[in-house]
Design a protein around this motif. Sequence first.
Motif, PDB file in Angstrom:
ATOM      1  N   LEU A  12       0.831  -1.206   0.000  1.00  0.00           N
ATOM      2  CA  LEU A  12       0.000   0.000   0.000  1.00  0.00           C
ATOM      3  C   LEU A  12       0.864   1.254   0.000  1.00  0.00           C
ATOM      4  CD1 LEU A  12      -2.781  -1.167   2.472  1.00  0.00           C
ATOM      5  CD2 LEU A  12      -3.051  -0.732   0.023  1.00  0.00           C
ATOM      6  N   TRP A  13       1.982   1.193   0.706  1.00  0.00           N
ATOM      7  CA  TRP A  13       2.911   2.326   0.657  1.00  0.00           C
ATOM      8  C   TRP A  13       3.467   2.499  -0.759  1.00  0.00           C
ATOM      9  CZ3 TRP A  13       4.345   6.757   2.117  1.00  0.00           C
ATOM     10  CH2 TRP A  13       5.605   7.257   1.812  1.00  0.00           C
ATOM     11  N   GLN A  14       3.793   1.399  -1.427  1.00  0.00           N
ATOM     12  CA  GLN A  14       4.274   1.489  -2.805  1.00  0.00           C
ATOM     13  C   GLN A  14       3.212   2.110  -3.714  1.00  0.00           C
ATOM     14  OE1 GLN A  14       5.566  -2.431  -4.022  1.00  0.00           O
ATOM     15  NE2 GLN A  14       6.798  -2.704  -2.166  1.00  0.00           N
ATOM     16  N   LEU A  15       1.950   1.747  -3.478  1.00  0.00           N
ATOM     17  CA  LEU A  15       0.868   2.324  -4.272  1.00  0.00           C
ATOM     18  C   LEU A  15       0.787   3.834  -4.054  1.00  0.00           C
ATOM     19  CD1 LEU A  15      -1.598   2.021  -6.121  1.00  0.00           C
ATOM     20  CD2 LEU A  15      -2.964   1.534  -4.081  1.00  0.00           C
ATOM     21  N   LYS A  16       0.903   4.268  -2.811  1.00  0.00           N
ATOM     22  CA  LYS A  16       0.885   5.704  -2.533  1.00  0.00           C
ATOM     23  C   LYS A  16       2.020   6.412  -3.274  1.00  0.00           C
ATOM     24  CE  LYS A  16       1.783   9.095   1.066  1.00  0.00           C
ATOM     25  NZ  LYS A  16       0.957  10.135   0.417  1.00  0.00           N
ATOM     26  N   ARG A  48     -10.232   2.902  -8.168  1.00  0.00           N
ATOM     27  CA  ARG A  48      -9.812   3.984  -9.057  1.00  0.00           C
ATOM     28  C   ARG A  48      -8.429   3.721  -9.649  1.00  0.00           C
ATOM     29  NH1 ARG A  48     -11.727   9.825  -6.708  1.00  0.00           N
ATOM     30  NH2 ARG A  48     -13.913   9.317  -6.347  1.00  0.00           N
ATOM     31  N   ALA A  49      -7.540   3.169  -8.828  1.00  0.00           N
ATOM     32  CA  ALA A  49      -6.192   2.880  -9.321  1.00  0.00           C
ATOM     33  C   ALA A  49      -6.233   1.831 -10.418  1.00  0.00           C
ATOM     34  CB  ALA A  49      -5.311   2.416  -8.164  1.00  0.00           C
ATOM     35  N   GLU A  50      -7.075   0.823 -10.257  1.00  0.00           N
ATOM     36  CA  GLU A  50      -7.194  -0.221 -11.271  1.00  0.00           C
ATOM     37  C   GLU A  50      -7.766   0.338 -12.572  1.00  0.00           C
ATOM     38  OE1 GLU A  50      -8.396  -4.830 -10.934  1.00  0.00           O
ATOM     39  OE2 GLU A  50     -10.015  -3.430 -10.451  1.00  0.00           O
ATOM     40  N   LEU A  60       0.210  -3.994  -9.279  1.00  0.00           N
ATOM     41  CA  LEU A  60       0.319  -3.856  -7.831  1.00  0.00           C
ATOM     42  C   LEU A  60      -1.052  -3.976  -7.172  1.00  0.00           C
ATOM     43  CD1 LEU A  60       2.035  -3.296  -5.340  1.00  0.00           C
ATOM     44  CD2 LEU A  60       1.803  -0.839  -5.803  1.00  0.00           C
ATOM     45  N   VAL A  61      -2.073  -3.398  -7.794  1.00  0.00           N
ATOM     46  CA  VAL A  61      -3.429  -3.506  -7.253  1.00  0.00           C
ATOM     47  C   VAL A  61      -3.863  -4.965  -7.192  1.00  0.00           C
ATOM     48  CG1 VAL A  61      -5.869  -3.014  -7.718  1.00  0.00           C
ATOM     49  CG2 VAL A  61      -4.165  -1.193  -7.902  1.00  0.00           C
TER      50      VAL A  61
END
Length: 522
Positions: A12-16, A48-50, A60-61
């Motif tokens: 989740l940190w990587q996604l941020k 939303r990211a997907e 990553l999602v």
Amino acid sequence: MSANASLLVEQLWQLKRLVDRGECADIQFVHLNNLLREPNYRADVLRRAEASGSEKVRKLVGSIRDQDSGMPLMANTGPQYIPEAVKSTPRKRRHLIWLAPLVAAGAAVSVGFTALEPQTIRISENITAPATWEGGKTYVLEDIVFVDNTTLTIEAGATILGENGSALIVTRDSQLFSRGRPGQPVVFTSARPEGARSRGDWGGVVLLGNAPVNQPSAQIEGIPASDQRGSFGGPDATDSCGVVEYTRIEFAGFEVYQNNELNGLTLGGCGSNTIVRHVQVHRALDDGIEMFGGTVDLKHILVSGAADDSIDWDWGWRGRVQFAVIQQHADVGDNAFEGDNNGDQHETTPRSEPVFYNVTLAGTGHGAKAHRGMVLREGTGGHFHNMIIDSYAMEAVDTRDEVRALAAGKQLVFSDNIIAATGTMGSRQAEQGADDDDYGFDEEAWLRSPENRNHLSISSALHPAARHLTAPDFRPRIPSRDMPATAPPKSEFFDESATFSGAINPKNPGSWLEGWTAFPES
């Protein structure tokens, strides 16, 4: 924390980080703590990211979904888990808009209303199940409406009209998600027709939470002590009362009983995971925004024409504020800021000690009503930096009660600010006798101390348009090179690139106020 949970936190940190780098077209910012704590918020970010992310983001999602059980990853109390990447990776700060959570898909049930026509819905009963008020529709509050032990989501472009005697009160253990957008704010306003609206036409918006307050058995103003729905406060400093963003609140503050009015926006015991950003309170009969304890932060805030104080705090509020504009009106109002700790016990803890950076206080000079920039009393601390306090007829700062120890202990700090065209500018005599309400503390010597690096000017630091009632311009008239500003602290909240005085960047042709604020006279 289990190995799987630790891996999920790292992902989740990587996604941020990928969002911060611009790899998700539909997401401008992710609040890490909410991503970890709030499953509904996390689900919306992943969706939303997907849909809009790069190939790397989508992969990553998928990995996150494989690990995610849909449960909170951080407890509501206790120390926070911080991934090693957070501790070691430098972050490039940007001036960004917060992404708000959606209530999870499913049974979003609207209760307590009757439809008059497809676009106008009257709200007559309390909300006790998850409800969504849709964008493009108008909702009319007929009475005091409680959101009780549930969530209310208000979509961008919705309008809420308050009839006389009405208010929206979100009780402890409930949440409000008022999710406007720059071109489609959520608007709370008077139910009276345009041209006939005035301060106090309806009550306002109240959010109550479980964060610490220093008042025993705290009960919000305007709600009888016998009604437990008005109680607030608790042990959870990270509590979330929800999200209020790109939202206007107009003509609020009706008198509940003699000398007791509701504020435009009241935040009682709301914690640090509450998001209040891009909010305007316009022409409130009482205070614009008042915090009763809690740790809620405010960012991109405008209070225009409040009839009492613009921002008020009590009972141990310890939040942060960046980018706030206060516009006084010449015929009404009291102080831009009124800060208290606790009127019964000035030394009680947690002590009020908010932190302010990049604030513009636009007074009216010698108008029909004289104003002060700030009144700090009853034991409040506070940290005030990168401010412009302009055209206040009485004085910039009035301290009361015992403040000498607070200033000496750096619990009360006022530095790197501009005070312009304000008060007597050095000609005022020291307070004596009955006028000495702070035990001989010399505010002027404190403000002028070289170590505080404040700049005092006889000339105004703002353009005359800062006082325009319907089309104000709050940009400073002095260049940034002449501003005694300091870098805000490094944190997820502060924009540390804002090394200028006041709330509006003098180097930008526009401002964060555009597209969602308004200044109707009635």
